[in-house]
Every structure is written in C-alpha cells, then in structure tokens.
Design a protein around this motif. Structure first.
Motif, PDB file in Angstrom:
ATOM      1  N   THR A 134       6.858   3.003   7.040  1.00  0.00           N
ATOM      2  CA  THR A 134       5.905   3.917   6.428  1.00  0.00           C
ATOM      3  C   THR A 134       6.661   5.099   5.838  1.00  0.00           C
ATOM      4  OG1 THR A 134       4.179   3.321   8.007  1.00  0.00           O
ATOM      5  CG2 THR A 134       3.922   5.415   6.835  1.00  0.00           C
ATOM      6  N   ILE A 135       6.456   5.349   4.522  1.00  0.00           N
ATOM      7  CA  ILE A 135       7.137   6.456   3.851  1.00  0.00           C
ATOM      8  C   ILE A 135       6.108   7.301   3.110  1.00  0.00           C
ATOM      9  CG2 ILE A 135       9.234   5.056   3.572  1.00  0.00           C
ATOM     10  CD1 ILE A 135       8.527   4.910   0.568  1.00  0.00           C
ATOM     11  N   GLU A 136       6.528   8.446   2.590  1.00  0.00           N
ATOM     12  CA  GLU A 136       5.682   9.322   1.779  1.00  0.00           C
ATOM     13  C   GLU A 136       6.394   9.608   0.464  1.00  0.00           C
ATOM     14  OE1 GLU A 136       4.595  12.792   3.974  1.00  0.00           O
ATOM     15  OE2 GLU A 136       3.592  11.650   5.560  1.00  0.00           O
ATOM     16  N   PRO A 137       6.334   8.663  -0.491  1.00  0.00           N
ATOM     17  CA  PRO A 137       7.029   8.856  -1.765  1.00  0.00           C
ATOM     18  C   PRO A 137       6.423  10.002  -2.555  1.00  0.00           C
ATOM     19  CG  PRO A 137       5.583   6.965  -1.883  1.00  0.00           C
ATOM     20  CD  PRO A 137       5.577   7.409  -0.452  1.00  0.00           C
ATOM     21  N   LYS A 138       7.280  10.687  -3.329  1.00  0.00           N
ATOM     22  CA  LYS A 138       6.787  11.806  -4.145  1.00  0.00           C
ATOM     23  C   LYS A 138       5.909  11.320  -5.288  1.00  0.00           C
ATOM     24  CE  LYS A 138      10.722  14.849  -3.188  1.00  0.00           C
ATOM     25  NZ  LYS A 138       9.907  15.809  -2.429  1.00  0.00           N
ATOM     26  N   ILE A 139       6.112  10.058  -5.705  1.00  0.00           N
ATOM     27  CA  ILE A 139       5.301   9.510  -6.787  1.00  0.00           C
ATOM     28  C   ILE A 139       5.141   8.016  -6.573  1.00  0.00           C
ATOM     29  CG2 ILE A 139       7.323   9.158  -8.269  1.00  0.00           C
ATOM     30  CD1 ILE A 139       5.522   9.805 -10.667  1.00  0.00           C
ATOM     31  N   LEU A 140       3.965   7.482  -6.866  1.00  0.00           N
ATOM     32  CA  LEU A 140       3.730   6.047  -6.795  1.00  0.00           C
ATOM     33  C   LEU A 140       3.954   5.475  -8.187  1.00  0.00           C
ATOM     34  CD1 LEU A 140       0.525   5.926  -4.567  1.00  0.00           C
ATOM     35  CD2 LEU A 140       2.874   5.371  -3.905  1.00  0.00           C
TER      36      LEU A 140
END
Length: 208
Positions: A4-10
């Motif tokens: 599980t990650i939190e990318p700055k942009i999809l």
C-alpha cells in the motif's frame, strides 16, 4: 506481494497529444499533454487551468488534437519545457520552463490550415482531430486542474494507417502512438494476442 502506497499522482501512461490553439494575438500555440481519453465522438482533456492552452481553448472554444507517432519523439521533447504563457508562472519557472512564442518553430513541426477551426493542424502528425469545446469541468477543488470536454468535428488520418478493406478503419498494426508513461516516452510493441473483440468491432465498422 502488493504494498500500500500513497503516490503523489495517479498517472499510468496515455498517448501524447499536441494541442494546437490560437493565442489572443492571432498566433498559434502548440502544447504537449498526455491526460486525454476518448469516448464515441468526444474527448476529455485534463490540464491546468493556468496554462495558455486552456485559456485559449476557453476563449476560442476550439482546438486541434494532433497525435504524434513514436517517430516524432524528438520534436515533442523540444516542447517539453516551453510555455506560451508570459510571464512564466512561478511554479513552471522553478521547474525550468521558459516562454516561447513560436512553439512550431521551436519544435520543427509544420502548421497547416484546418478545415473547420482556426487552430492549425500539425502536418507531421498522422492523426489530426479538429475539435470544439463543449464544457469545462472543475476537478479536484481547490486545485487548478480542469477537465475540458471537446467534440470531434473532423478526423484527418494519414492514409498509410488505413486498412485496405475499409477507408474509415485504422489498422492497429500500423499505428504506433507516442506514449508518456511516468514522464518517460514509450510506444507500443508488437501485438501480444488476438482479441475476441476485433472481429465483431471490425464487422460493425464495415456494415455501418
């Protein structure tokens, strides 16, 4: 195993589009972007509302969506850090952008007249779509991002891309779009596997 990650942009890669629009002074602007998708005869474009392209599109309500092939990657890359906005927005200035009033000259691409809109076609692009703005959709408030819905008015296709059977059908084996994938340029490889959808869609195209 997934993480599980939190990318700055999809952002997972889409074809590059060179959008040509008309500036307020009557000159042409040309800007690369790659957040676009098509459905039927419409296209949705995702960009910053602070860009010169969006300002031109809102004012003129028309544009041309030029799709470059992978062979045009060098010309597209020459546009990468140029903006038609003067003065250059602070955020872009910090990223290394500079103002360039002649985008066509800087890229080495050739403007030619469209049939239905004022913005020019890019001669070298094998796909050229004249379009009209339908609606602007706010996106991710309070960011500056907008989604611009445009209707395709006329389609110009290099005849080399057309199948021998049907003049209105593009041969996917011949079309090699330039793709932006996580800020790097890619294109398509060879066909991986026959699709069960190909025959019914082609038959429908021939019978219409």
């Amino acid at each position: 195993m997934h993480k599980t990650i939190e990318p700055k942009i999809l952002y997972f890669g889409t074809p590059v589009v060179l959008i040509s629009t008309m500036n307020e002074n009557g000159s042409a602007n040309l800007a690369p972007m790659s957040s676009a998708w098509w459905l039927n005869q419409s296209c949705m474009l995702g960009m910053s509302s602070n860009s010169q392209t969006i300002q031109n599109l809102k004012r003129e309500r028309e544009c041309v969506l030029n799709l470059p092939s992978s062979e045009l990657v060098s010309a597209v890359d020459r546009l990468a850090l140029l903006t038609g906005k003067n003065p250059v927005p602070e955020k872009k200035r910090k990223m290394g952008y500079r103002y360039e009033p002649d985008k066509f000259g800087a890229s080495g691409l050739t403007p030619i007249s469209s049939d239905l809109v004022r913005a020019p076609l890019v001669k070298e692009c094998p796909v050229q779509l004249e379009a009209q703005l339908v609606k602007s959709h706010s996106f991710e408030e309070p960011s500056s991002l907008v989604a611009m819905e445009v209707k395709i008015l006329r389609v110009h296709i290099d005849e080399k891309l057309l199948t021998g059977r049907e003049k209105n059908y593009i041969n996917p084996d011949e079309w090699k779009p330039l793709i932006m994938n996580f800020c790097e340029f890619f294109s398509l490889g060879s066909k991986l596997h026959p699709s069960k959808l190909a025959k019914p869609f082609m038959d429908a195209a021939y019978n219409n």
